[in-house]
Design a protein around this motif. Structure first.
Motif, PDB file in Angstrom:
ATOM      1  N   LEU A  37       4.363  27.679   4.659  1.00 19.95           N
ATOM      2  CA  LEU A  37       4.012  26.857   5.816  1.00 19.95           C
ATOM      3  C   LEU A  37       4.176  27.697   7.075  1.00 19.95           C
ATOM      4  CD1 LEU A  37       5.675  23.372   5.149  1.00 19.95           C
ATOM      5  CD2 LEU A  37       3.373  24.120   4.634  1.00 19.95           C
ATOM      6  N   THR A  38       3.194  27.602   7.973  1.00 17.42           N
ATOM      7  CA  THR A  38       3.243  28.297   9.256  1.00 17.42           C
ATOM      8  C   THR A  38       3.028  27.286  10.363  1.00 17.42           C
ATOM      9  OG1 THR A  38       2.399  30.348   8.273  1.00 17.42           O
ATOM     10  CG2 THR A  38       2.259  30.125  10.665  1.00 17.42           C
ATOM     11  N   ALA A  39       4.018  27.151  11.250  1.00 21.56           N
ATOM     12  CA  ALA A  39       3.951  26.216  12.380  1.00 21.56           C
ATOM     13  C   ALA A  39       3.810  27.016  13.667  1.00 21.56           C
ATOM     14  CB  ALA A  39       5.190  25.330  12.431  1.00 21.56           C
ATOM     15  N   ALA A  89       2.819  26.616  18.166  1.00 22.93           N
ATOM     16  CA  ALA A  89       2.727  25.740  19.334  1.00 22.93           C
ATOM     17  C   ALA A  89       2.449  26.600  20.549  1.00 22.93           C
ATOM     18  CB  ALA A  89       4.009  24.923  19.513  1.00 22.93           C
ATOM     19  N   ALA A  90       2.098  25.938  21.658  1.00 22.15           N
ATOM     20  CA  ALA A  90       1.803  26.661  22.889  1.00 22.15           C
ATOM     21  C   ALA A  90       3.034  27.405  23.378  1.00 22.15           C
ATOM     22  CB  ALA A  90       1.314  25.680  23.954  1.00 22.15           C
ATOM     23  N   GLY A  91       2.789  28.492  24.103  1.00 20.45           N
ATOM     24  CA  GLY A  91       3.888  29.288  24.618  1.00 20.45           C
ATOM     25  C   GLY A  91       4.378  30.352  23.664  1.00 20.45           C
ATOM     26  N   GLY A  92       3.675  30.589  22.569  1.00 22.82           N
ATOM     27  CA  GLY A  92       4.065  31.622  21.623  1.00 22.82           C
ATOM     28  C   GLY A  92       5.046  31.178  20.562  1.00 22.82           C
ATOM     29  N   ALA A  93       5.305  29.880  20.428  1.00 23.42           N
ATOM     30  CA  ALA A  93       6.229  29.393  19.405  1.00 23.42           C
ATOM     31  C   ALA A  93       5.570  29.481  18.035  1.00 23.42           C
ATOM     32  CB  ALA A  93       6.651  27.960  19.701  1.00 23.42           C
ATOM     33  N   GLN A  94       6.270  30.091  17.071  1.00 27.54           N
ATOM     34  CA  GLN A  94       5.725  30.241  15.726  1.00 27.54           C
ATOM     35  C   GLN A  94       6.862  30.501  14.744  1.00 27.54           C
ATOM     36  OE1 GLN A  94       2.566  33.086  15.312  1.00 27.54           O
ATOM     37  NE2 GLN A  94       2.706  33.157  13.080  1.00 27.54           N
ATOM     38  N   ASP A  95       6.725  29.955  13.527  1.00 23.37           N
ATOM     39  CA  ASP A  95       7.687  30.210  12.465  1.00 23.37           C
ATOM     40  C   ASP A  95       7.001  29.992  11.125  1.00 23.37           C
ATOM     41  OD1 ASP A  95      10.168  30.958  11.426  1.00 23.37           O
ATOM     42  OD2 ASP A  95      10.764  28.876  11.139  1.00 23.37           O
ATOM     43  N   THR A  96       7.472  30.711  10.099  1.00 22.79           N
ATOM     44  CA  THR A  96       6.910  30.639   8.751  1.00 22.79           C
ATOM     45  C   THR A  96       8.035  30.489   7.744  1.00 22.79           C
ATOM     46  OG1 THR A  96       5.010  32.003   9.371  1.00 22.79           O
ATOM     47  CG2 THR A  96       5.506  31.824   7.034  1.00 22.79           C
ATOM     48  N   ALA A  97       7.839  29.624   6.757  1.00 21.20           N
ATOM     49  CA  ALA A  97       8.808  29.427   5.682  1.00 21.20           C
ATOM     50  C   ALA A  97       8.060  29.430   4.352  1.00 21.20           C
ATOM     51  CB  ALA A  97       9.577  28.122   5.857  1.00 21.20           C
ATOM     52  N   THR A  98       8.718  29.968   3.293  1.00 13.38           N
ATOM     53  CA  THR A  98       8.113  30.069   1.969  1.00 13.38           C
ATOM     54  C   THR A  98       9.085  29.533   0.928  1.00 13.38           C
ATOM     55  OG1 THR A  98       6.833  32.014   2.618  1.00 13.38           O
ATOM     56  CG2 THR A  98       7.106  31.632   0.265  1.00 13.38           C
ATOM     57  N   ALA A  99       8.560  28.774  -0.036  1.00  8.02           N
ATOM     58  CA  ALA A  99       9.349  28.238  -1.140  1.00  8.02           C
ATOM     59  C   ALA A  99       8.643  28.558  -2.451  1.00  8.02           C
ATOM     60  CB  ALA A  99       9.549  26.727  -0.997  1.00  8.02           C
ATOM     61  N   ARG A 100       9.425  28.886  -3.499  1.00 10.12           N
ATOM     62  CA  ARG A 100       8.872  29.176  -4.812  1.00 10.12           C
ATOM     63  C   ARG A 100       8.761  27.877  -5.621  1.00 10.12           C
ATOM     64  NH1 ARG A 100       8.238  33.398  -8.445  1.00 10.12           N
ATOM     65  NH2 ARG A 100       7.606  34.492  -6.556  1.00 10.12           N
ATOM     66  N   TYR A 101       7.576  27.673  -6.189  1.00  9.55           N
ATOM     67  CA  TYR A 101       7.290  26.479  -6.997  1.00  9.55           C
ATOM     68  C   TYR A 101       6.864  26.953  -8.378  1.00  9.55           C
ATOM     69  CZ  TYR A 101       4.711  22.319  -8.567  1.00  9.55           C
ATOM     70  OH  TYR A 101       4.241  21.239  -9.292  1.00  9.55           O
ATOM     71  N   THR A 102       7.692  26.682  -9.411  1.00 11.55           N
ATOM     72  CA  THR A 102       7.441  27.161 -10.762  1.00 11.55           C
ATOM     73  C   THR A 102       7.192  25.978 -11.685  1.00 11.55           C
ATOM     74  OG1 THR A 102       8.889  29.029 -10.350  1.00 11.55           O
ATOM     75  CG2 THR A 102       8.326  28.554 -12.647  1.00 11.55           C
ATOM     76  N   THR A 103       6.104  26.043 -12.446  1.00  6.04           N
ATOM     77  CA  THR A 103       5.782  24.986 -13.398  1.00  6.04           C
ATOM     78  C   THR A 103       5.448  25.621 -14.734  1.00  6.04           C
ATOM     79  OG1 THR A 103       3.443  25.007 -12.758  1.00  6.04           O
ATOM     80  CG2 THR A 103       4.891  23.473 -11.597  1.00  6.04           C
ATOM     81  N   ALA A 104       5.776  24.918 -15.830  1.00  8.37           N
ATOM     82  CA  ALA A 104       5.445  25.361 -17.193  1.00  8.37           C
ATOM     83  C   ALA A 104       5.519  24.163 -18.108  1.00  8.37           C
ATOM     84  CB  ALA A 104       6.413  26.441 -17.667  1.00  8.37           C
ATOM     85  N   PRO A 105       4.621  24.074 -19.122  1.00  2.00           N
ATOM     86  CA  PRO A 105       4.730  22.990 -20.094  1.00  2.00           C
ATOM     87  C   PRO A 105       6.048  23.066 -20.848  1.00  2.00           C
ATOM     88  CG  PRO A 105       2.593  24.076 -20.240  1.00  2.00           C
ATOM     89  CD  PRO A 105       3.444  24.915 -19.347  1.00  2.00           C
ATOM     90  N   TRP A 106       6.501  21.942 -21.401  1.00  3.24           N
ATOM     91  CA  TRP A 106       7.776  21.905 -22.123  1.00  3.24           C
ATOM     92  C   TRP A 106       7.787  22.876 -23.301  1.00  3.24           C
ATOM     93  CZ3 TRP A 106      11.906  19.634 -20.177  1.00  3.24           C
ATOM     94  CH2 TRP A 106      11.730  18.638 -19.219  1.00  3.24           C
ATOM     95  N   GLY A 107       6.701  22.958 -24.069  1.00  2.00           N
ATOM     96  CA  GLY A 107       6.678  23.839 -25.230  1.00  2.00           C
ATOM     97  C   GLY A 107       6.792  25.305 -24.846  1.00  2.00           C
ATOM     98  N   ALA A 108       6.067  25.710 -23.793  1.00  2.00           N
ATOM     99  CA  ALA A 108       6.126  27.103 -23.364  1.00  2.00           C
ATOM    100  C   ALA A 108       7.506  27.457 -22.838  1.00  2.00           C
ATOM    101  CB  ALA A 108       5.065  27.353 -22.286  1.00  2.00           C
ATOM    102  N   GLY A 109       8.119  26.549 -22.088  1.00  2.00           N
ATOM    103  CA  GLY A 109       9.463  26.822 -21.575  1.00  2.00           C
ATOM    104  C   GLY A 109      10.470  26.948 -22.688  1.00  2.00           C
ATOM    105  N   ALA A 110      10.391  26.079 -23.703  1.00  2.00           N
ATOM    106  CA  ALA A 110      11.342  26.158 -24.819  1.00  2.00           C
ATOM    107  C   ALA A 110      11.156  27.449 -25.607  1.00  2.00           C
ATOM    108  CB  ALA A 110      11.163  24.944 -25.724  1.00  2.00           C
ATOM    109  N   ALA A 111       9.905  27.878 -25.822  1.00  2.00           N
ATOM    110  CA  ALA A 111       9.665  29.111 -26.568  1.00  2.00           C
ATOM    111  C   ALA A 111      10.241  30.316 -25.849  1.00  2.00           C
ATOM    112  CB  ALA A 111       8.154  29.281 -26.783  1.00  2.00           C
ATOM    113  N   LEU A 112      10.078  30.354 -24.534  1.00  2.00           N
ATOM    114  CA  LEU A 112      10.628  31.474 -23.777  1.00  2.00           C
ATOM    115  C   LEU A 112      12.145  31.500 -23.872  1.00  2.00           C
ATOM    116  CD1 LEU A 112       8.376  31.352 -20.589  1.00  2.00           C
ATOM    117  CD2 LEU A 112       8.285  33.008 -22.455  1.00  2.00           C
ATOM    118  N   LEU A 113      12.770  30.325 -23.788  1.00  2.00           N
ATOM    119  CA  LEU A 113      14.230  30.281 -23.892  1.00  2.00           C
ATOM    120  C   LEU A 113      14.714  30.713 -25.272  1.00  2.00           C
ATOM    121  CD1 LEU A 113      15.011  26.995 -21.941  1.00  2.00           C
ATOM    122  CD2 LEU A 113      15.465  29.330 -21.218  1.00  2.00           C
ATOM    123  N   LEU A 114      14.026  30.279 -26.339  1.00  2.00           N
ATOM    124  CA  LEU A 114      14.417  30.677 -27.686  1.00  2.00           C
ATOM    125  C   LEU A 114      14.266  32.173 -27.899  1.00  2.00           C
ATOM    126  CD1 LEU A 114      12.928  27.786 -29.841  1.00  2.00           C
ATOM    127  CD2 LEU A 114      15.340  28.329 -29.476  1.00  2.00           C
TER     128      LEU A 114
END
Length: 345
Positions: free
Chosen positions: A233-235, A237-262
């Protein structure tokens, strides 16, 4: 002709009824509020509002003129209005003034600007009323606080949460400066194989005052089912105000996640068992297995001997009996892994 006297009598009766009903209707109607006999305005020619300007921590003064052209005294009451602006900072030495007949009174007042007041415009209102029914007289009070301005905006507490087939992006905008801001927001999401979402900058509703914060959400209707995504996300505003934040979003089906753990758990467990067998056999034979040496399953390891050599005592130690091999077993474990964003994969 007999019809004429009857018509004349009917007209006379209607006229009499109208005369009798009109006074009653006039008495039932509420009287209109009388216009005030006094007036209030800023002192000086052709002024319709007050304008004050100064830095934080100062006291700004002005005067209000109240005129009473009538033949009786008039008492008026003064008050400030306008939320947290100039109206709230207004100080009136006398908040109630009595003006003699055919006289003009000059009423002083002070606007005490707080030391932490943000530079910029802080409007308010000065109201004057005599206590009778009717709208009070309102005079605009325009205050400008001088000083350097700072525009600063931050994006905080960014998180992505799975909601059914969609995802909700939560974040907080904080005005870290001393000026009011109208933020704009841009959104993007990038997965392992390229961009997934692009939303150009658009204005957000409302104004974010100095020091204010607001919690907002964005909806992502079709996030991927199997990917590791960086949501940014990048916010601005006038006057040069700016900031950026990043978040990691990880998704996997239940079967694939279990196989990787095993897979991870099985590899680590096999290494630990092999290491334990190797250490035990070395201790039983009184020797040491060199690092990196391979020990066959069911065999033994000991110090190297020359052909024909015998240990002290003249007897060769009996070889360790081979351990019977057992069939390998597999354990299936299903584990739910929760990422930092609260999404379960």
């Amino acid at each position: 002709m007999p019809s004429r006297p009857r018509t004349a009598a009917t007209g006379a009766a209607l006229a009499a009824a109208a005369v009798l009903l009109c006074p009653a209707a006039a008495e039932a109607r509420p009287p209109a509020p009388a216009a005030p006999s006094w007036s209030a305005a800023p002192t000086g020619p052709a002024r319709t509002s007050f304008y004050l300007e100064g830095p934080p921590g100062t006291a700004l003064t002005d005067r209000l003129a109240v005129r009473n052209p009538s033949g009786r005294p008039v008492t008026v009451r003064l008050a400030g209005a306008g939320g947290d602006g100039a109206g709230a900072w207004l100080a009136l030495a006398p908040d109630r003034v009595t003006v003699p007949p055919r006289t003009r009174a000059s009423v002083p007042f002070t606007v005490a600007v707080p030391r932490d007041a943000a530079p910029g415009s802080h409007p308010g209102t000065l109201t004057v009323t005599d206590g009778t029914p009717g709208a009070p007289t309102r005079i605009p009070l325009r205050l400008r606080v001088t000083g350097p301005t700072l525009s600063a905006l931050t994006v905080e507490h960014l998180a992505v949460i799975r909601r059914g087939a969609a995802a909700v992006i939560r974040y907080t905008l904080v005005n870290r400066g001393n000026t009011a801001l109208r933020p704009r927001l841009a959104l993007r999401a990038d997965g392992l194989f390229g961009p997934l979402l692009r939303r150009p900058a658009r204005p957000l509703p409302g104004v974010l005052g100095p020091g204010a914060r607001t919690d907002r959400t964005e909806t992502w209707p079709d996030p991927p089912a199997l990917d590791a995504v960086d949501v940014t996300l990048t916010a601005t505003a006038a006057g040069g105000a700016q900031d950026t934040a990043t978040a990691r979003y990880t998704t996997a089906p239940w079967g694939a996640g279990a196989a990787l753990l095993l897979l991870a758990a099985g590899g680590g467990g096999g290494a630990v068992r092999w290491r334990r067998r190797r250490t035990a056999r070395a201790a039983a034979t009184g020797g040491a297995v060199p690092d990196g040496g391979a020990v066959p399953d069911g065999g033994c390891a000991g110090p190297l001997e020359r052909p024909g050599a015998r240990p002290a005592g003249g007897a060769r130690p009996a070889p360790e009996p081979a351990r019977p091999r057992t069939a390998a077993t597999t354990t299936t474990t299903t584990t739910a892994v929760t990422t930092g964003s609260g999404v379960r994969a």
